[in-house]
Design a protein around this motif. Sequence first.
Motif, PDB file in Angstrom:
ATOM      1  N   TYR A  59       0.873  -1.178   0.000  1.00  0.00           N
ATOM      2  CA  TYR A  59       0.000   0.000   0.000  1.00  0.00           C
ATOM      3  C   TYR A  59       0.903   1.218   0.000  1.00  0.00           C
ATOM      4  O   TYR A  59       1.817   1.321   0.828  1.00  0.00           O
ATOM      5  N   PRO A 169      -1.175 -12.369   9.483  1.00  0.00           N
ATOM      6  CA  PRO A 169      -1.854 -11.112   9.170  1.00  0.00           C
ATOM      7  C   PRO A 169      -1.310  -9.978  10.041  1.00  0.00           C
ATOM      8  O   PRO A 169      -0.995 -10.182  11.214  1.00  0.00           O
ATOM      9  N   ARG A 307      -8.655   0.373   8.408  1.00  0.00           N
ATOM     10  CA  ARG A 307      -9.332  -0.816   7.889  1.00  0.00           C
ATOM     11  C   ARG A 307      -8.968  -1.046   6.426  1.00  0.00           C
ATOM     12  O   ARG A 307      -8.697  -2.182   6.007  1.00  0.00           O
ATOM     13  N   HIS A 308      -8.921   0.030   5.641  1.00  0.00           N
ATOM     14  CA  HIS A 308      -8.552  -0.089   4.231  1.00  0.00           C
ATOM     15  C   HIS A 308      -7.107  -0.573   4.094  1.00  0.00           C
ATOM     16  O   HIS A 308      -6.813  -1.455   3.271  1.00  0.00           O
ATOM     17  N   LEU A 310      -5.302  -2.393   6.244  1.00  0.00           N
ATOM     18  CA  LEU A 310      -5.175  -3.793   6.625  1.00  0.00           C
ATOM     19  C   LEU A 310      -5.803  -4.720   5.589  1.00  0.00           C
ATOM     20  O   LEU A 310      -5.261  -5.801   5.310  1.00  0.00           O
ATOM     21  N   THR A 311      -6.926  -4.321   5.017  1.00  0.00           N
ATOM     22  CA  THR A 311      -7.553  -5.144   3.985  1.00  0.00           C
ATOM     23  C   THR A 311      -6.619  -5.315   2.793  1.00  0.00           C
ATOM     24  O   THR A 311      -6.457  -6.419   2.258  1.00  0.00           O
ATOM     25  N   CYS A 312      -5.982  -4.226   2.395  1.00  0.00           N
ATOM     26  CA  CYS A 312      -5.023  -4.300   1.279  1.00  0.00           C
ATOM     27  C   CYS A 312      -3.885  -5.257   1.572  1.00  0.00           C
ATOM     28  O   CYS A 312      -3.522  -6.109   0.759  1.00  0.00           O
ATOM     29  N   ASN A 314      -3.498  -7.600   4.080  1.00  0.00           N
ATOM     30  CA  ASN A 314      -3.790  -8.972   4.500  1.00  0.00           C
ATOM     31  C   ASN A 314      -4.419  -9.806   3.397  1.00  0.00           C
ATOM     32  O   ASN A 314      -4.481 -11.042   3.510  1.00  0.00           O
ATOM     33  N   THR A 315      -4.885  -9.146   2.333  1.00  0.00           N
ATOM     34  CA  THR A 315      -5.331  -9.901   1.160  1.00  0.00           C
ATOM     35  C   THR A 315      -4.272  -9.900   0.080  1.00  0.00           C
ATOM     36  O   THR A 315      -4.495 -10.375  -1.030  1.00  0.00           O
ATOM     37  N   CYS A 319      -2.701  -1.589  -3.524  1.00  0.00           N
ATOM     38  CA  CYS A 319      -3.727  -0.565  -3.351  1.00  0.00           C
ATOM     39  C   CYS A 319      -3.141   0.809  -3.669  1.00  0.00           C
ATOM     40  O   CYS A 319      -1.972   1.045  -3.424  1.00  0.00           O
TER      41      CYS A 319
END
Length: 319
Positions: A59, A169, A307-308, A310-312, A314-315, A319
Motif C-alpha cells: 500500500y 496477518p 481498515r482499508h 489492513l484489507t489491502c 492482509n489480502t 492498493c
Amino acid sequence: MSLVVGIVILAMIVGGTVGLRLARTAHEPAPTPHAAQAPDYVPIEDVTPSRTPKPRKSYTARCGNNDEGHYNSDNFIVSPGIRNGAHHLHDYVGNTDSSAASTDQSLAAAGTTCQDRGDTSAYFWPVLRDRTDVAGQRRVPGEDPKDDNVGRVLRPDVTLRFEGNPHAPVVAPPTFLRILTGDAKAVTNGSANARASYTCVGFEDRVTTVAYPLCPLGRGLTRVLEFPSCWDGRNTDSANHRAHMAFPDTAGRCRTNTVPVPKLTMTLVYDVPTGPSFAIDTFPDQGHAPVTDHADFVNLRTEASTRHLLTCLNTNRAC
C-alpha cells in the motif's frame, strides 16, 4: 580498483567504516563544511551487486514531496518541547503540526498532506543538502549555524510504502504508535542500529549501507529507510523509543511476544550535484556520516483508513 573503494575496504578491515571515522574524529580536525570525506562516498559501479528480494504487494501512502516547505530542526519524539533539539533539519510530510511543540492533541487536530485525508500520520527524516551551494541556503527559524548543516536543501521524490507480513496477518497499529529507524548518533554509538541503505536509480541491485553512492551524472540517488514492524502489543512508545518495536528475522517472522504491524519503508530519490558534494544533516559531532541516517513515524489514522490499509495488506493486493 578506485582509491575510494580502497579506502572503504581498508576501513572495513580495521574495524568498519564507523570505527575509522571514530579514530579520525579523535585525532584529526573536523572536515570543512564544504568538503566531503573520502570513505563516505563510493561510485555505484564499484558496489558489489546482490540479489534483490521480490517485493510483496503493498500500500502506498501518497503524501507529497514536502512541496509546502515544512522544515524544522526539532524532534518531538526524542526531545519534545525543545526547539532545535535535533540539531539538524527535518523534512516532513503527512501531519502539518509536527514541531517541538507537538502533543498528541495537536497532532490529532492537525491537517495532512496525504491524499488519504484519514491519514494524519507524521513522517519525517533528515534533509539532504548540496553542500557546495551555500548561496542557495535558506535558514529556518530555530536552526543554529553552529550545527554545521551547510548548503541548499534538496527535495526528494518521496514514496511511503507499507507491506504486510509473509507469515501472519498484520494487526492495526495503535493510534500515536511511535517508531524510529536508524541511529542519528551511530558514529558515537556504533552501527548496531544503523538501518539506512543507498543505491541509484537503474542500479537497484547495488546497495551500500556505509557510504553515499556516487550516481552517474548525480541522478537518482536513492535513500531507503525501512522501519521495524514487530510490535510488543502494548506500548505506543518506550524509554529508548526502540524497545516496544523490533525487526522481524531474515525470514520475516516476528519473535515471540510480538505481533506484526504494517511495515513502512520510505524511499527518497534525489538528483544531486556530481561528485562527493552532498550529505545528510546530522548532529554536529556525527560528521554527516551516512550511517547516521534515520527517520521517524507516528501512526495517526482514522478507523476507516486503518481498515482499508489492513484489507489491502492482509489480502496481499496492491492498493
